[in-house]
Design an enzyme around this catalytic site. Structure first.
Site, PDB file in Angstrom:
ATOM      1  N   CYS A 184      13.898  10.916   6.778  1.00  0.00           N
ATOM      2  CA  CYS A 184      13.726  10.516   8.180  1.00  0.00           C
ATOM      3  C   CYS A 184      15.011  10.712   8.965  1.00  0.00           C
ATOM      4  O   CYS A 184      14.990  11.062  10.134  1.00  0.00           O
ATOM      5  CB  CYS A 184      13.292   9.064   8.241  1.00  0.00           C
ATOM      6  SG  CYS A 184      14.373   7.999   7.274  1.00  0.00           S
TER       7      CYS A 184
ATOM      8  N   LYS B  94       0.891  -1.173   0.000  1.00  0.00           N
ATOM      9  CA  LYS B  94       0.000   0.000   0.000  1.00  0.00           C
ATOM     10  C   LYS B  94       0.931   1.226   0.000  1.00  0.00           C
ATOM     11  O   LYS B  94       1.506   1.579   1.021  1.00  0.00           O
ATOM     12  CB  LYS B  94      -0.866  -0.016   1.261  1.00  0.00           C
ATOM     13  CG  LYS B  94      -2.172   0.764   1.174  1.00  0.00           C
ATOM     14  CD  LYS B  94      -2.064   2.218   0.816  1.00  0.00           C
ATOM     15  CE  LYS B  94      -1.784   3.129   1.996  1.00  0.00           C
ATOM     16  NZ  LYS B  94      -1.682   4.568   1.594  1.00  0.00           N
TER      17      LYS B  94
HETATM   18  P1  NAP Z   1       2.566   8.534   7.283  1.00  0.00           P
HETATM   19  O1  NAP Z   1       1.579   9.602   7.202  1.00  0.00           O
HETATM   20  O2  NAP Z   1       2.742   7.817   8.558  1.00  0.00           O
HETATM   21  O3  NAP Z   1       2.182   7.514   6.134  1.00  0.00           O
HETATM   22  C1  NAP Z   1       2.954   6.374   5.855  1.00  0.00           C
HETATM   23  C2  NAP Z   1       2.076   5.343   5.213  1.00  0.00           C
HETATM   24  O4  NAP Z   1       1.111   4.886   6.176  1.00  0.00           O
HETATM   25  C3  NAP Z   1       1.263   5.864   4.035  1.00  0.00           C
HETATM   26  O5  NAP Z   1       1.166   4.859   3.061  1.00  0.00           O
HETATM   27  C4  NAP Z   1      -0.071   6.148   4.671  1.00  0.00           C
HETATM   28  O6  NAP Z   1      -1.149   6.187   3.777  1.00  0.00           O
HETATM   29  C5  NAP Z   1      -0.190   4.995   5.612  1.00  0.00           C
HETATM   30  N1  NAP Z   1      -1.169   5.226   6.684  1.00  0.00           N
HETATM   31  C6  NAP Z   1      -1.625   6.401   7.179  1.00  0.00           C
HETATM   32  N2  NAP Z   1      -2.533   6.173   8.140  1.00  0.00           N
HETATM   33  C7  NAP Z   1      -2.662   4.839   8.250  1.00  0.00           C
HETATM   34  C8  NAP Z   1      -3.454   3.989   9.061  1.00  0.00           C
HETATM   35  N3  NAP Z   1      -4.294   4.488   9.964  1.00  0.00           N
HETATM   36  N4  NAP Z   1      -3.318   2.660   8.910  1.00  0.00           N
HETATM   37  C9  NAP Z   1      -2.463   2.134   8.019  1.00  0.00           C
HETATM   38  N5  NAP Z   1      -1.692   2.886   7.206  1.00  0.00           N
HETATM   39  C10 NAP Z   1      -1.785   4.228   7.328  1.00  0.00           C
HETATM   40  O7  NAP Z   1       4.025   9.043   6.869  1.00  0.00           O
HETATM   41  P2  NAP Z   1       4.432   9.898   5.594  1.00  0.00           P
HETATM   42  O8  NAP Z   1       3.981  11.291   5.796  1.00  0.00           O
HETATM   43  O9  NAP Z   1       4.009   9.201   4.340  1.00  0.00           O
HETATM   44  O10 NAP Z   1       6.018   9.795   5.623  1.00  0.00           O
HETATM   45  C11 NAP Z   1       6.803  10.630   6.400  1.00  0.00           C
HETATM   46  C12 NAP Z   1       7.233   9.923   7.676  1.00  0.00           C
HETATM   47  O11 NAP Z   1       7.916   8.716   7.340  1.00  0.00           O
HETATM   48  C13 NAP Z   1       8.216  10.737   8.485  1.00  0.00           C
HETATM   49  O12 NAP Z   1       7.872  10.658   9.838  1.00  0.00           O
HETATM   50  C14 NAP Z   1       9.532  10.027   8.230  1.00  0.00           C
HETATM   51  O13 NAP Z   1      10.489  10.209   9.236  1.00  0.00           O
HETATM   52  C15 NAP Z   1       9.113   8.619   8.082  1.00  0.00           C
HETATM   53  N6  NAP Z   1      10.127   7.848   7.359  1.00  0.00           N
HETATM   54  C16 NAP Z   1      10.901   6.959   8.063  1.00  0.00           C
HETATM   55  C17 NAP Z   1      11.895   6.233   7.420  1.00  0.00           C
HETATM   56  C18 NAP Z   1      12.774   5.266   8.168  1.00  0.00           C
HETATM   57  O14 NAP Z   1      13.407   4.446   7.522  1.00  0.00           O
HETATM   58  N7  NAP Z   1      12.825   5.311   9.494  1.00  0.00           N
HETATM   59  C19 NAP Z   1      12.095   6.406   6.047  1.00  0.00           C
HETATM   60  C20 NAP Z   1      11.287   7.319   5.356  1.00  0.00           C
HETATM   61  C21 NAP Z   1      10.303   8.024   6.036  1.00  0.00           C
HETATM   62  P3  NAP Z   1      -1.696   7.640   3.284  1.00  0.00           P
HETATM   63  O15 NAP Z   1      -0.633   8.155   2.394  1.00  0.00           O
HETATM   64  O16 NAP Z   1      -2.947   7.363   2.586  1.00  0.00           O
HETATM   65  O17 NAP Z   1      -1.872   8.489   4.508  1.00  0.00           O
END
Ligand code: NAP
Ligand code: MG
Length: 509
Positions: free
Chosen positions: A311, A198
């Site tokens: 991140c 997803k």
């Molecule tokens: P996000 O809002 O948490 O979304 C990540 C994924 O989760 C998306 O596919 C999102 O879908 C999905 N999602 C959202 N709500 C959900 C729910 N209730 N149940 C299941 N899935 C759900 O994060 P983002 O804004 O895309 O990415 C930025 C974040 O990722 C930052 O905090 C960054 O630090 C982190 N990140 C971490 C790493 C690492 O390796 N540690 C690497 C890259 C990024 P939708 O798009 O439809 O909301």
């Protein structure tokens, strides 16, 4: 078009290709090897952050689509068409897949650029080559997975087998749309699992194409499926599904915590989380000359590359008071004009818009809060005026006079905003570095190796760098401590996390 040819394209070439792609890119769900509309017929607008225009309408998968994909994935897993394929046959398909990605590199690069605004040159030079590396690395590892024979009494043979887990769900973010997805689906597939992805709603296009290429490479259609849609619907349904045996998630800490809840409330599936960060970089009092210059340049790239939407971005610079003023002066001199906002389709541009206007408002709000808490904006601090106004841009921003407990030092900005915190000792530097809910990546800059080792031991993070930042290769485990997550991407350990170990005890007498 391959990456070599792509590297010669002009701004006008990319614009023409983008206009064409907006009409032709596949926007439906990739289930069972074919593109299909969402079961309930829903769609969502895929918005371009450069000007807020609608690129296309994408199918919004829901629980019904996830259920369909899981049924197919499970049947595929049981059939053994992928899960029991001889390791070298699985390797051959994955290598072919990597080759197809290379051959289609320009198109894939363009998809992520128009979706989330990343400079096309970064896609061509960084993201797509790393995607290819990722698949090749995990392909190479496939027949290096071994079980063990343990020490036992003479009439027993005790073995530990490594098996694929079953149906694995992957949920990915938009900041490196294809690469973050592949950090999950490549090891999952390499281990023999049937995998359902997803993607983030801001970047739905490239993963569809990559899944199609997997099938073109000879991969079974039930082994890799992509269900775009909203996180709360498609993502949640995947994470709550009773037949999904593992969820591998990269995204925010907030949603990461929900994934644990979904697992606990359903079937206790394994949960791998890669979440947020607030990367501390410590600059020690002994820095001078060439090492100081390199430290400053690396710090600039460590926060402004990819619009700071990383991140592991080095967003907290912890600088010893003895060198603080010189460090800040150099950072302003070298950093102020290093990244300039522009159209990400222009190959000379190194800073695109943030992913969306919501992100832009959030980051601008955070800058205002930093100011109200006493932070001093040395440069940036605003959205650009003029023709870029329609886009979700933020000018690279440096904020000094920040205290460790200030909001800007605690919250992940996920934008090109760096906070400088002045400290008077190494003890204080360690304390400040660890004053965070996160623990993803950190670094120290010093010529003193005993000191470097001390910081390496005492700073709480999954990846630590000495006199460098954002470096590494596929062998390096990538993943966080504390609320940055509980898993490792890249590396052999990641591959093993997509397997179960099974103890098999033979009574021989
Ligand atoms: P996000 O809002 O948490 O979304 C990540 C994924 O989760 C998306 O596919 C999102 O879908 C999905 N999602 C959202 N709500 C959900 C729910 N209730 N149940 C299941 N899935 C759900 O994060 P983002 O804004 O895309 O990415 C930025 C974040 O990722 C930052 O905090 C960054 O630090 C982190 N990140 C971490 C790493 C690492 O390796 N540690 C690497 C890259 C990024 P939708 O798009 O439809 O909301
Ligand atoms: Mg978008």
């Amino acid at each position: 078009m391959n990456l070599h040819d792509a590297s010669k394209l002009s701004h006008a070439d990319w614009q023409a290709k983008a206009a064409e792609l907006k009409k032709t890119a596949e926007t439906r769900l990739f289930i069972g090897g074919e593109f299909v509309d969402a079961a309930e017929g829903g769609t969502f607008d895929n918005i371009c952050p450069v000007d807020g225009s609608i690129i296309n309408k994408c199918a919004a998968g829901t629980e019904a689509d996830i259920n369909k994909a899981v049924t197919i994935a499970k049947a595929s897993f049981k059939s053994g068409e992928w899960s029991r394929l001889a390791p070298r046959d699985r390797m051959a398909i994955m290598y072919k897949w990597a080759d197809l990605i290379a051959q289609n590199g320009a198109e894939l690069a363009l998809m992520d650029t128009i979706d989330m605004g990343k400079p096309i040159t970064d896609m061509v030079e960084v993201d797509i080559p790393m995607c290819i590396d990722t698949i090749q690395y995990f392909a190479e590892c496939i027949d290096k997975i071994t079980g063990t024979v343990t020490a036992t009494e003479y009439d027993v043979m005790s073995t530990v087998l490594r098996e694929p887990i079953g149906v694995v769900g992957c949920i990915s973010p938009w900041n490196y749309p294809l690469l973050m997805a592949l950090w999950k689906i490549a090891p999952s597939l390499a281990a023999g699992n049937s995998t359902i992805l997803k993607p983030a709603e801001q970047s739905p296009l490239s993963c569809n194409r990559v899944a199609e290429l997997f099938v073109e490479a000879g991969g079974p259609s039930g082994a890799l499926q992509v269900v775009n849609g909203m996180g709360e619907q498609a993502g949640q349904a995947l994470a709550r599904h009773m037949e999904v045996s593992k969820i591998s998630f990269t995204g925010s800490t907030e949603v990461g915590k929900l994934i644990h809840v979904y697992s606990g409330e359903s079937n206790m599936k394994k949960v791998s989380l890669e979440c947020g960060g607030k990367g501390p970089q410590v600059f020690c009092e002994d820095l001078e000359g060439e090492l100081l210059d390199r430290a400053v340049q690396t710090a600039i790239d460590g926060i402004f590359f990819n619009m700071g939407e990383v991140c592991s971005a080095g967003s907290r610079l912890i600088v010893h008071s003895k060198i603080h003023d010189e460090f800040v002066a150099k950072f302003i001199e070298m950093g102020k004009g290093a990244y300039i906002c522009g159209d990400p389709l222009d190959p000379s541009v190194n800073l695109g818009p943030l992913v969306d206007h919501e992100s832009q408002s959030r980051v601008l709000g955070l800058i205002e809060t930093a100011k109200s808490e006493g932070g001093k904006v040395e440069f940036g601090g605003a959205a650009p005026a003029g023709e870029l106004q329609k886009g979700a841009y933020i000018i690279p921003t440096m904020i000094t006079a920040v205290n460790s407990n200030d909001t800007i030092a605690q919250l992940e900005a996920f934008g090109p905003v760096v906070a400088v915190i002045k400290v008077d000792s190494d003890d204080e530097a360690v304390e400040v570095a660890n004053n965070s809910i996160y623990g993803l990546q950190g670094s120290v800059w010093t010529d003193n190796y005993r000191k470097a080792m001390r910081f390496a031991r005492e700073i709480e993070c999954g990846t630590f760098l000495v006199n460098s930042y954002e470096e590494g290769d596929m062998t390096q485990p990538f993943g966080g401590f504390k609320q940055s997550g509980n898993a490792k991407d890249m590396c052999f350990e990641s591959l093993l996390s997509y397997t179960n170990s099974k103890a098999v005890w033979f009574r021989l007498n």
